[in-house]
Motif scaffolding. Sequence first.
Motif, PDB file in Angstrom:
ATOM      1  N   PHE A  17       0.835  -1.313  -0.013  1.00 37.18           N
ATOM      2  CA  PHE A  17       0.021   0.112   0.083  1.00 37.18           C
ATOM      3  C   PHE A  17       0.842   1.270   0.027  1.00 37.18           C
ATOM      4  O   PHE A  17       2.188   1.240   0.299  1.00 37.18           O
ATOM      5  CB  PHE A  17      -0.982   0.012   1.247  1.00 37.18           C
ATOM      6  N   PHE A  40      -8.418  -1.008  10.216  1.00 38.81           N
ATOM      7  CA  PHE A  40      -9.276  -0.380   9.161  1.00 38.81           C
ATOM      8  C   PHE A  40      -9.923   0.603   9.734  1.00 38.81           C
ATOM      9  O   PHE A  40     -10.741   0.124  10.699  1.00 38.81           O
ATOM     10  CB  PHE A  40      -9.924  -1.655   8.346  1.00 38.81           C
ATOM     11  N   LEU A  71      -5.161   1.688   7.657  1.00 36.64           N
ATOM     12  CA  LEU A  71      -5.828   1.674   6.330  1.00 36.64           C
ATOM     13  C   LEU A  71      -7.009   2.300   6.416  1.00 36.64           C
ATOM     14  O   LEU A  71      -8.152   1.662   6.922  1.00 36.64           O
ATOM     15  CB  LEU A  71      -5.629   0.517   5.785  1.00 36.64           C
ATOM     16  N   TRP A  73     -10.688   3.624   4.825  1.00 32.08           N
ATOM     17  CA  TRP A  73     -11.540   3.254   3.709  1.00 32.08           C
ATOM     18  C   TRP A  73     -12.343   4.402   3.383  1.00 32.08           C
ATOM     19  O   TRP A  73     -13.355   4.701   2.610  1.00 32.08           O
ATOM     20  CB  TRP A  73     -12.757   2.203   4.480  1.00 32.08           C
ATOM     21  N   ASP A  98      -6.962   2.201   1.783  1.00 30.08           N
ATOM     22  CA  ASP A  98      -7.279   1.028   1.000  1.00 30.08           C
ATOM     23  C   ASP A  98      -8.083   1.230  -0.105  1.00 30.08           C
ATOM     24  O   ASP A  98      -9.421   1.191   0.060  1.00 30.08           O
ATOM     25  CB  ASP A  98      -7.876  -0.021   2.305  1.00 30.08           C
ATOM     26  N   LYS A 101     -11.193  -0.637  -1.188  1.00 33.53           N
ATOM     27  CA  LYS A 101     -11.480  -1.506  -0.068  1.00 33.53           C
ATOM     28  C   LYS A 101     -10.906  -2.922  -0.377  1.00 33.53           C
ATOM     29  O   LYS A 101     -11.412  -3.942   0.273  1.00 33.53           O
ATOM     30  CB  LYS A 101     -12.815  -1.575   0.404  1.00 33.53           C
ATOM     31  N   LYS A 102     -10.076  -3.234  -1.362  1.00 29.72           N
ATOM     32  CA  LYS A 102      -9.541  -4.374  -1.599  1.00 29.72           C
ATOM     33  C   LYS A 102      -8.758  -4.805  -0.668  1.00 29.72           C
ATOM     34  O   LYS A 102      -9.128  -6.299  -0.330  1.00 29.72           O
ATOM     35  CB  LYS A 102      -8.644  -4.197  -2.920  1.00 29.72           C
ATOM     36  N   ILE A 103      -7.987  -4.528  -0.001  1.00 35.87           N
ATOM     37  CA  ILE A 103      -7.311  -5.266   1.139  1.00 35.87           C
ATOM     38  C   ILE A 103      -8.072  -5.655   2.409  1.00 35.87           C
ATOM     39  O   ILE A 103      -8.033  -6.787   2.679  1.00 35.87           O
ATOM     40  CB  ILE A 103      -6.031  -4.293   1.662  1.00 35.87           C
ATOM     41  N   GLY A 104      -8.972  -4.654   2.491  1.00 39.57           N
ATOM     42  CA  GLY A 104     -10.013  -5.085   3.804  1.00 39.57           C
ATOM     43  C   GLY A 104     -11.089  -6.057   3.217  1.00 39.57           C
ATOM     44  O   GLY A 104     -10.871  -7.040   4.169  1.00 39.57           O
TER      45      GLY A 104
END
Length: 150
Positions: A17, A40, A71, A73, A98, A101-104
């Motif tokens: 990231f 998050f 991270l 959102w 993020d 929101k791909k990582i989450g």
Amino acid sequence: MKALIFFFLFNYSNFKFKDIKGREIEIDTLLEKGIVILDFWATWCNYCDEVLDILKEIKEEYKEKVNIVALSWDTPKTSSKIEPLSKSRGWEFLIGIDEGKKIGRNYGVIFLPTLFIITKEKGVVYKKVGYNPKEKEEIKKVLEEILKEK
């Protein structure tokens, strides 16, 4: 909001990231240095601010033993608030966005705040959804157990 606490183990997924200063960070690199607390959050989430204030205290206490990654959102509309908020609250840990929101999503995040504690050896050892006023004690207990094993 009542906090949900889960104690379980699952493998983490490596990811990269960009922090708010534009540096590319890889989670594996941070795990080589120690424990990672991955949180998050979003600027519009009041409970998220409470958790990040606790993480600030954790970082001050555990120093290099713990790497904190927050991270956000936030959307492009609200992401301009991230850096001023982090400066005003004295959050001196890694903060990124993020995007999409791909990582989450990869970590199964649905609600904010959601916090993970990750070690290189065991993967994700702790997941917490929501906020609890006793959060600092809970996190410290998990960290002490991990550090005792090392």
